[in-house]
Design a protein around this motif. Structure first.
Motif, PDB file in Angstrom:
ATOM      1  N   GLU A   1     -20.242  41.586  32.871  1.00 49.12           N
ATOM      2  CA  GLU A   1     -20.947  40.582  32.067  1.00 49.12           C
ATOM      3  C   GLU A   1     -19.812  39.562  31.397  1.00 49.12           C
ATOM      4  O   GLU A   1     -20.210  38.434  31.117  1.00 49.12           O
ATOM      5  CB  GLU A   1     -21.854  41.143  31.299  1.00 49.12           C
ATOM      6  N   LEU A   2     -18.885  40.254  31.197  1.00 49.18           N
ATOM      7  CA  LEU A   2     -17.835  39.637  30.427  1.00 49.18           C
ATOM      8  C   LEU A   2     -17.112  38.270  31.298  1.00 49.18           C
ATOM      9  O   LEU A   2     -16.676  37.249  30.698  1.00 49.18           O
ATOM     10  CB  LEU A   2     -16.690  40.330  29.864  1.00 49.18           C
ATOM     11  N   GLY A   3     -17.354  38.395  32.519  1.00 46.46           N
ATOM     12  CA  GLY A   3     -16.820  37.499  33.524  1.00 46.46           C
ATOM     13  C   GLY A   3     -15.394  37.151  33.270  1.00 46.46           C
ATOM     14  O   GLY A   3     -14.508  37.877  33.290  1.00 46.46           O
ATOM     15  N   GLU A   4     -15.436  35.504  33.130  1.00 44.17           N
ATOM     16  CA  GLU A   4     -13.908  35.266  32.995  1.00 44.17           C
ATOM     17  C   GLU A   4     -13.715  34.843  31.617  1.00 44.17           C
ATOM     18  O   GLU A   4     -12.967  34.095  31.419  1.00 44.17           O
ATOM     19  CB  GLU A   4     -13.986  33.686  33.954  1.00 44.17           C
TER      20      GLU A   4
ATOM     21  N   LEU B   1     -12.468  39.254  28.123  1.00 42.89           N
ATOM     22  CA  LEU B   1     -12.367  40.293  29.293  1.00 42.89           C
ATOM     23  C   LEU B   1     -10.801  40.893  29.260  1.00 42.89           C
ATOM     24  O   LEU B   1     -10.997  42.230  29.233  1.00 42.89           O
ATOM     25  CB  LEU B   1     -12.499  39.895  30.539  1.00 42.89           C
ATOM     26  N   PRO B   2      -9.779  40.291  29.064  1.00 43.38           N
ATOM     27  CA  PRO B   2      -8.410  41.125  29.360  1.00 43.38           C
ATOM     28  C   PRO B   2      -8.525  41.859  28.180  1.00 43.38           C
ATOM     29  O   PRO B   2      -8.047  43.016  28.295  1.00 43.38           O
ATOM     30  CB  PRO B   2      -7.597  39.850  29.182  1.00 43.38           C
ATOM     31  N   PRO B   3      -8.427  41.639  26.773  1.00 43.10           N
ATOM     32  CA  PRO B   3      -8.511  42.648  25.639  1.00 43.10           C
ATOM     33  C   PRO B   3      -9.454  43.819  25.650  1.00 43.10           C
ATOM     34  O   PRO B   3      -9.110  44.988  25.256  1.00 43.10           O
ATOM     35  CB  PRO B   3      -8.644  41.815  24.347  1.00 43.10           C
TER      36      PRO B   3
ATOM     37  N   VAL C   1      -8.827  30.095  24.431  1.00 40.46           N
ATOM     38  CA  VAL C   1      -8.455  28.939  25.242  1.00 40.46           C
ATOM     39  C   VAL C   1      -7.502  27.966  24.513  1.00 40.46           C
ATOM     40  O   VAL C   1      -6.554  27.405  25.118  1.00 40.46           O
ATOM     41  CB  VAL C   1      -9.691  28.184  25.299  1.00 40.46           C
ATOM     42  N   SER C   2      -7.476  28.019  23.368  1.00 40.78           N
ATOM     43  CA  SER C   2      -6.541  27.285  22.375  1.00 40.78           C
ATOM     44  C   SER C   2      -5.021  27.522  22.394  1.00 40.78           C
ATOM     45  O   SER C   2      -4.335  27.045  21.957  1.00 40.78           O
ATOM     46  CB  SER C   2      -7.208  26.896  20.965  1.00 40.78           C
ATOM     47  N   GLY C   3      -4.933  28.873  22.776  1.00 44.92           N
ATOM     48  CA  GLY C   3      -3.584  29.433  22.634  1.00 44.92           C
ATOM     49  C   GLY C   3      -3.473  30.439  21.407  1.00 44.92           C
ATOM     50  O   GLY C   3      -2.419  30.979  21.000  1.00 44.92           O
TER      51      GLY C   3
END
Length: 240
Positions: free
Chosen positions: A109-112, A116-118, A203-205
């Motif tokens: 459900e987290l998708g992209e 998702l990574p953490p 997204v902003s880094g």
């Protein structure tokens, strides 16, 4: 005749004081008028607010430290906290750990999303949310296949801060499993980061806000049809 005010140095205590505790009537009393029964009633109100034994123990510590200072400065003859029993830890609430298939549904459900990574790192390694978000690339040793857990990321008084863990046992070195290595290599390839930058960023880094990660996780759990109270990630036989 000095008004009661917290002098505790701990950031945890400060956050707690500036929240629910600051609004309680006890904190408007003069310190030389506070009796043990007033403190016991205060702790009872915390229960009514829906706060648990951990918060009540922190609140009592705040009061005790403050009144100790007043005692040393001759504003009190005795500290009324001495006659108040420390709230017992509530062991009646048990955690429900997610099974592998439940974790898989949430990850799907987290998708992209940036969460998702953490979340995947937490599921693989058993790290706490703040620990995973505090990781920098300097903590990652691909050559020796090690990951160093030595800090936690928290929002403290309006800003995101990296702080030391509460206990020395929280500082640890994890073996980099194959799944963990693949995840980290993927994240690194996507970002081309600097050595001391955060591993998991938005997204902003910028580093990911811990509470936003929790919100994202709960939203994914809801979409997966799981109760929102399930916020821990674990294999069925290994509650991290």
């Amino acid at each position: 005749s000095t008004p009661l005010y917290s002098s505790a140095a701990s950031d945890v205590y400060k956050r707690q004081f500036n929240g629910t505790l600051k609004r309680d009537p006890l904190l408007s009393m003069k310190i030389d008028k506070i009796r043990p029964v007033d403190i016991e009633q205060f702790l009872g109100r915390l229960s009514a607010y829906g706060l648990g034994s951990s918060t009540k123990r922190i609140a009592l510590s705040i009061l005790k430290q403050t009144l100790d200072i007043a005692l040393k400065n001759g504003l009190l003859f005795t500290n009324p906290c001495v006659d108040v029993s420390r709230p017992r830890q509530d062991r009646s609430v048990t955690s429900k750990w997610l099974a592998v298939d439940e974790v898989s549904r949430i990850l799907e459900e987290l998708g992209e999303s940036v969460y998702l990574p953490p979340t995947l790192m937490m599921a693989i390694s058993g790290m706490r949310r703040g620990e995973a978000l505090a990781l920098t690339w300097a903590d990652i040793d691909f050559q020796r296949e090690r990951v160093f857990v030595s800090a936690t990321l928290n929002r403290i008084q309006g800003s995101l801060d990296v702080t030391a863990p509460k206990t020395s046992n929280s500082r640890r070195t994890l073996h980099m499993s194959k799944e963990m290595k693949n995840l980290l290599l993927h994240v690194k390839a996507m970002r081309q980061p600097k050595e001391n930058s955060f591993v998991f960023v938005g997204v902003s880094g910028n580093p990911i806000e811990p509470r936003n990660l929790l919100r994202g996780f709960k939203a994914a759990a809801k979409r997966a049809g799981l109760p929102l109270s399930l916020i821990h990630i674990s294999e069925p036989t290994r509650p991290y």
